[in-house]
Design an enzyme around this catalytic site. Sequence first.
Site, PDB file in Angstrom:
ATOM      1  N   SER A 170      43.643  42.766 112.310  1.00 28.89           N
ATOM      2  CA  SER A 170      43.309  42.866 111.118  1.00 28.89           C
ATOM      3  C   SER A 170      44.509  43.555 110.600  1.00 28.89           C
ATOM      4  CB  SER A 170      42.107  43.862 110.912  1.00 28.89           C
ATOM      5  OG  SER A 170      40.886  43.405 111.533  1.00 28.89           O
ATOM      6  N   GLY A 172      46.301  42.887 107.822  1.00 27.21           N
ATOM      7  CA  GLY A 172      46.421  43.362 106.579  1.00 27.21           C
ATOM      8  C   GLY A 172      46.074  44.648 106.065  1.00 27.21           C
ATOM      9  N   ASP A 173      44.551  45.202 106.784  1.00 24.63           N
ATOM     10  CA  ASP A 173      44.073  46.336 106.505  1.00 24.63           C
ATOM     11  C   ASP A 173      45.092  47.253 107.431  1.00 24.63           C
ATOM     12  OD1 ASP A 173      41.188  46.175 105.497  1.00 24.63           O
ATOM     13  OD2 ASP A 173      41.353  44.669 106.935  1.00 24.63           O
ATOM     14  N   GLN A 174      45.475  47.046 108.345  1.00 27.53           N
ATOM     15  CA  GLN A 174      46.575  48.008 109.189  1.00 27.53           C
ATOM     16  C   GLN A 174      47.957  48.262 108.408  1.00 27.53           C
ATOM     17  OE1 GLN A 174      46.288  48.144 113.625  1.00 27.53           O
ATOM     18  NE2 GLN A 174      44.986  46.273 113.288  1.00 27.53           N
ATOM     19  N   ALA A 177      47.132  50.644 105.527  1.00 27.80           N
ATOM     20  CA  ALA A 177      46.722  51.598 106.020  1.00 27.80           C
ATOM     21  C   ALA A 177      48.180  52.674 106.110  1.00 27.80           C
ATOM     22  CB  ALA A 177      45.994  51.838 107.420  1.00 27.80           C
TER      23      ALA A 177
END
Length: 402
Positions: A170, A172-174, A177
């Site tokens: 994932s 994009g999420d990381q 973050a």
Amino acid sequence: MDEQNNQQPFDGVRVLEVGTLLAGPFTGRLLADFGAEVIKVEPPDRPDPLRKWGKEKNGHGLWWPIQSRNKKSITLNLRVPEGQEVFRELAQEADIIIENFRPGTIEKWGLSYDTLSERNPGLIMVRTSGFGQTGPYSKRAGFGSVGEAMGGLRYVTGFPDRPPARLAVSIGDQLAALYATIGCLTALHERTRSGKGQVVDTALYEAVFATMESLVPDYLLAGYVRERMGNEIPGVAPSNIYATQDGTHIVIGANADTVFKRLCEAMRRPDLSTDPKYATHHARGENMKELDALIESWTRGMNAKECLALLEQYGVPSGLIYTVKDMLEDPHYQAREMFVNVPHPIFGDFPMPGIVPKLTRTPGGIRWAGAEVMGQHNEEVYMGLLGYPKERVEEMKLHGVI
């Protein structure tokens, strides 16, 4: 760690994490790794879905203990007035709030930054969403996959004769973050001068877009749209994967002039480094396919171990394409403490990735795995931090507030 200093960088920093799944909680994990007191808030009737994501063993998700390590777990219903007031009290005692709801959600609950900062002017609110807190798309739902697509990463990932591909993590999420964490630490540092908090607004698509190198000037100034190129990088050569005699693929990155010269020496082809077709970075990019074919004809003459040993001897960046089994067997991973066993109430020793980055004096630490029991720290937080009597905590539980 310095024996005279057992403190961690974020000792004394209190974080309320009210997000779910990936981007927000990953920010909380990074802060918790370096000593922040991160209090993970879940609705009593809606556990974070990540508790069940990924592979399971004996009915327990194997991702959750990593993502929620070092965090305290409390339950609180932010959809009811009493829960909202309790959260306002918690926010008075916090330095940072992490949330990744759709924009407008916390405002609907009466928990906007303006409201919370009236009681706590130094409060920092880290907000991660698909498209940011402003703009015409801000109210849209947005997951990391959409951010990867809109941010440009999906379009350039894969092979030219196939549809766009995704990475198997994932990303994009990381990325979001990581940028949210940078923003959080920037705001925390600025607060030491002004005494004031602020909002950190991170959009998933922007976090992806920010990594897209020279994509924009390539198009606007050179009329070039970067396309999918498989394992190649436009204009950068040699930097690819190459087959060896034993059927293994290795990575070689020798695009800098000096490194390319060393590769040519390893190949016993010093003439290539002065050949006009390969002598410069630009020339190698123009003749990438021909150069890659020459290199692979050489790598196919040896097994991977022999080839990598020779490349290491000549100082050429190279390596195997690791599986998780390769990582676990690699002595360098072990020397860098990239695998840590953490006590777990169900699994015993639970293996998880170590801490990144490495700090020499205050390296952080993994104190416990993610709490398997929702609300495990309710009494500690509500009675210890807020000073509620036990009777009130029991009453809140009875009425579904916690």
